[in-house]
Design an enzyme around this catalytic site. Structure first.
Site, PDB file in Angstrom:
ATOM      1  CE  LYS A  76      -0.392   0.237   5.006  1.00 30.94           C
ATOM      2  NZ  LYS A  76      -1.156   0.582   6.174  1.00 30.94           N
TER       3      LYS A  76
ATOM      4  CB  SER B 208      -7.760   3.193  -2.367  1.00 31.06           C
ATOM      5  OG  SER B 208      -7.272   4.470  -2.047  1.00 31.06           O
TER       6      SER B 208
ATOM      7  CE1 TYR C 129      -2.334   0.527  -2.501  1.00 30.09           C
ATOM      8  CE2 TYR C 129      -3.015   2.823  -2.689  1.00 30.09           C
ATOM      9  CZ  TYR C 129      -3.188   1.563  -2.149  1.00 30.09           C
ATOM     10  OH  TYR C 129      -4.225   1.328  -1.275  1.00 30.09           O
TER      11      TYR C 129
ATOM     12  CE  LYS D 171      -5.430  -1.457  -2.994  1.00 26.50           C
ATOM     13  NZ  LYS D 171      -5.743  -2.750  -2.375  1.00 26.50           N
TER      14      LYS D 171
ATOM     15  CG  ASN E  99      -0.846   6.247   5.513  1.00 21.94           C
ATOM     16  OD1 ASN E  99      -0.571   6.619   4.370  1.00 21.94           O
ATOM     17  ND2 ASN E  99      -1.429   5.095   5.767  1.00 21.94           N
ATOM     18  CG  LEU E 100      -1.320  13.625   8.574  1.00 24.29           C
ATOM     19  CD1 LEU E 100      -0.041  14.434   8.480  1.00 24.29           C
ATOM     20  CD2 LEU E 100      -2.519  14.451   8.069  1.00 24.29           C
TER      21      LEU E 100
ATOM     22  CG  ASP F 103       0.155  14.964  -1.941  1.00 23.46           C
ATOM     23  OD1 ASP F 103      -0.017  13.761  -2.192  1.00 23.46           O
ATOM     24  OD2 ASP F 103       0.823  15.384  -0.986  1.00 23.46           O
TER      25      ASP F 103
HETATM   26  N1  NAD Z   1      -4.508   2.118   5.192  1.00 21.69           N
HETATM   27  C1  NAD Z   1      -4.929   2.896   4.214  1.00 21.69           C
HETATM   28  O1  NAD Z   1      -4.755   4.120   4.267  1.00 21.69           O
HETATM   29  C2  NAD Z   1      -5.656   2.325   3.015  1.00 21.69           C
HETATM   30  C3  NAD Z   1      -6.441   3.168   2.204  1.00 21.69           C
HETATM   31  C4  NAD Z   1      -7.101   2.627   1.110  1.00 21.69           C
HETATM   32  C5  NAD Z   1      -6.964   1.272   0.812  1.00 21.69           C
HETATM   33  N2  NAD Z   1      -6.193   0.476   1.607  1.00 21.69           N
HETATM   34  C6  NAD Z   1      -6.058  -0.943   1.259  1.00 21.69           C
HETATM   35  O2  NAD Z   1      -6.600  -1.725   2.307  1.00 21.69           O
HETATM   36  C7  NAD Z   1      -5.886  -2.949   2.449  1.00 21.69           C
HETATM   37  C8  NAD Z   1      -5.443  -3.097   3.881  1.00 21.69           C
HETATM   38  O3  NAD Z   1      -4.647  -1.964   4.229  1.00 21.69           O
HETATM   39  P1  NAD Z   1      -3.892  -1.874   5.626  1.00 21.69           P
HETATM   40  O4  NAD Z   1      -3.716  -0.432   5.909  1.00 21.69           O
HETATM   41  O5  NAD Z   1      -4.532  -2.750   6.620  1.00 21.69           O
HETATM   42  O6  NAD Z   1      -2.478  -2.458   5.187  1.00 21.69           O
HETATM   43  P2  NAD Z   1      -1.531  -3.483   5.934  1.00 21.69           P
HETATM   44  O7  NAD Z   1      -0.238  -3.498   5.206  1.00 21.69           O
HETATM   45  O8  NAD Z   1      -1.499  -3.206   7.400  1.00 21.69           O
HETATM   46  O9  NAD Z   1      -2.301  -4.862   5.713  1.00 21.69           O
HETATM   47  C9  NAD Z   1      -2.173  -5.627   4.540  1.00 21.69           C
HETATM   48  C10 NAD Z   1      -1.901  -7.055   4.955  1.00 21.69           C
HETATM   49  O10 NAD Z   1      -1.764  -7.846   3.771  1.00 21.69           O
HETATM   50  C11 NAD Z   1      -0.666  -8.737   3.944  1.00 21.69           C
HETATM   51  N3  NAD Z   1      -0.199  -9.084   2.601  1.00 21.69           N
HETATM   52  C12 NAD Z   1       0.388  -8.268   1.693  1.00 21.69           C
HETATM   53  N4  NAD Z   1       0.654  -8.953   0.568  1.00 21.69           N
HETATM   54  C13 NAD Z   1       0.213 -10.226   0.766  1.00 21.69           C
HETATM   55  C14 NAD Z   1       0.213 -11.404  -0.024  1.00 21.69           C
HETATM   56  N5  NAD Z   1       0.750 -11.435  -1.239  1.00 21.69           N
HETATM   57  N6  NAD Z   1      -0.324 -12.531   0.490  1.00 21.69           N
HETATM   58  C15 NAD Z   1      -0.857 -12.541   1.742  1.00 21.69           C
HETATM   59  N7  NAD Z   1      -0.866 -11.464   2.539  1.00 21.69           N
HETATM   60  C16 NAD Z   1      -0.344 -10.322   2.059  1.00 21.69           C
HETATM   61  C17 NAD Z   1       0.336  -7.976   4.803  1.00 21.69           C
HETATM   62  O11 NAD Z   1       1.216  -8.823   5.510  1.00 21.69           O
HETATM   63  C18 NAD Z   1      -0.588  -7.201   5.745  1.00 21.69           C
HETATM   64  O12 NAD Z   1      -0.851  -7.927   6.925  1.00 21.69           O
HETATM   65  C19 NAD Z   1      -4.741  -2.886   1.443  1.00 21.69           C
HETATM   66  O13 NAD Z   1      -5.123  -3.589   0.289  1.00 21.69           O
HETATM   67  C20 NAD Z   1      -4.614  -1.400   1.148  1.00 21.69           C
HETATM   68  O14 NAD Z   1      -4.104  -1.148  -0.132  1.00 21.69           O
HETATM   69  C21 NAD Z   1      -5.560   0.964   2.711  1.00 21.69           C
END
Ligand code: NAD
Length: 343
Positions: free
Chosen positions: A86, A126, A150, A154, A200-201, A299
């Site tokens: 992410k 997202s 990224y 998505k 992230n902020l 941004d």
């Molecule tokens: N946090 C944000 O600001 C945000 C915003 C919009 C979308 N998202 C999306 O939401 C989802 C979760 O985000 P998050 O903040 O919890 O991120 P995070 O990195 O904390 O969680 C993602 C999890 O996926 C696991 N992972 C990554 N690649 C993998 C793979 N190939 N196989 C199995 N596991 C895998 C990682 O170990 C991690 O535990 C992500 O897809 C991210 O892109 C997050």
């Protein structure tokens, strides 16, 4: 006991909070995560919070054989698919890694789901898919475009889901377009645990408040916004987690397939970076030294959701305020200055 759900990426920031919400709503959960950006300690803490062990499988979504074994030994109602990388900056430096993980991994998962006739998917999309929005608030019909790998990963997955729904009308595919998730579980036991300097902020602000980082850089103070700093739709991660439960409940209520159904998860309210810094400082009682820096390429000035579709269809809306987001982030940060790493 309700339906069983596979939670890919369930050891991560949003995944752990969602596991708790799913458990509280009566769902049975199986977490599948390769721990590339998370830890067993996070799973242990979720188990403690829910008062029973979580079924956890360490595995990669690109590993079809491993996924197949999981589907052979469980009967799933659906999948919540968080697994993915992410970090926008890292995706610019390593695009192949991002497309491989986020796009190829999702294709492998969808192929296995199809093989086992599991057709309900809630996918972590997202607000980044909206690029620089033409109008605010952003609703689900707004044009989509992305400027970094990224975001492209998505958007590409969204296109794949749309094509899949056209090809076979038995799929139920809900991309949830998150705005800016912040905050932590009110227990202070789980929260966002960035590996390195936070991207992230909110984790950045918290690490300045706790003294791990010296100063916050605020990128841009000449945007056309209330105070010149960027405006975002911050949403508490526990509200976001409830949004996933609401999406599953919605799918359970349907008598006909829904196809491709994108839904925003945001509060519908914009808060500026400076407003967030001020709120955090007030809640924590700590000064947050900051300096203004140049705008960052890519941004945008303002981004906030129209949250009507989630309210009308999912009967869900965000409840928690900016103050609660700051309080819970601060509790997590001050109770766990080194995140899940026990030193
Ligand atoms: N946090 C944000 O600001 C945000 C915003 C919009 C979308 N998202 C999306 O939401 C989802 C979760 O985000 P998050 O903040 O919890 O991120 P995070 O990195 O904390 O969680 C993602 C999890 O996926 C696991 N992972 C990554 N690649 C993998 C793979 N190939 N196989 C199995 N596991 C895998 C990682 O170990 C991690 O535990 C992500 O897809 C991210 O892109 C997050």
């Amino acid at each position: 006991m309700k339906n069983k759900i596979l939670v890919t990426g369930g050891a991560g920031y949003i995944g752990t909070h969602t596991c708790i919400a799913l458990h509280e709503a009566g769902y049975e959960i199986v977490v599948y995560d390769n721990l590339s950006n998370s830890s067993r300690e996070a799973i242990n803490r979720v188990s403690t919070l829910i008062g029973q062990p979580i079924e956890f499988i360490e595995g990669d979504i690109r590993d079809a054989e491993s996924l197949k074994q999981v589907f052979l030994s469980h009967h799933f109602f659906g999948v919540i698919h968080f697994a993915g990388l992410k970090a926008v900056g890292e995706s610019v430096a390593k695009p192949l890694m991002y497309y491989n993980n986020n796009v190829s991994g999702t294709i492998t998962l969808l192929e296995i789901m199809a093989k086992f006739n599991v057709k309900n998917l809630v996918f972590s999309s997202s607000a980044t898919v909206y690029g620089d929005p033409e109008s605010l608030p952003i609703d689900e019909n707004s044009p989509r475009s992305c400027t970094n790998p990224y975001g492209q990963s998505k958007l590409t997955v969204e296109h794949i889901l749309e094509d899949l729904a056209v090809s076979d009308d038995s799929w139920n595919l809900i991309p949830l377009r998150y705005f800016n998730p912040v905050g932590a579980h009110p227990s202070g036991q789980i929260g966002e645990d960035p590996n390195d300097i936070p991207n992230n902020l909110m984790p950045y602000i918290s690490q300045v408040a706790v003294g791990k980082l010296a100063k916050l850089n605020i990128f841009g103070n000449d945007y056309q916004t209330i105070d010149g700093t960027g405006v975002r739709d911050f949403i508490h991660v526990t509200d976001l987690a409830q949004g996933h439960v609401a999406a599953l409940n919605y799918l359970e209520r349907q008598v006909a397939p829904v196809g491709f159904l994108p839904i925003n998860l945001g509060t519908g309210k914009g808060t500026s970076v400076l407003e967030l810094v001020t709120a955090f400082s007030k809640v924590s009682g700590q000064p947050i030294p900051y300096q203004f820096a140049d705008r960052r390429a890519g941004d945008i000035a303002s981004c906030y959701a129209s949250a009507d579709k989630a309210k009308n269809l999912l009967e869900w809306q965000a409840k928690l305020s900016i103050t609660e987001m700051c309080q819970d982030s601060w509790r997590w940060q001050s109770m766990n200055p080194n995140g899940y790493t026990v030193t």
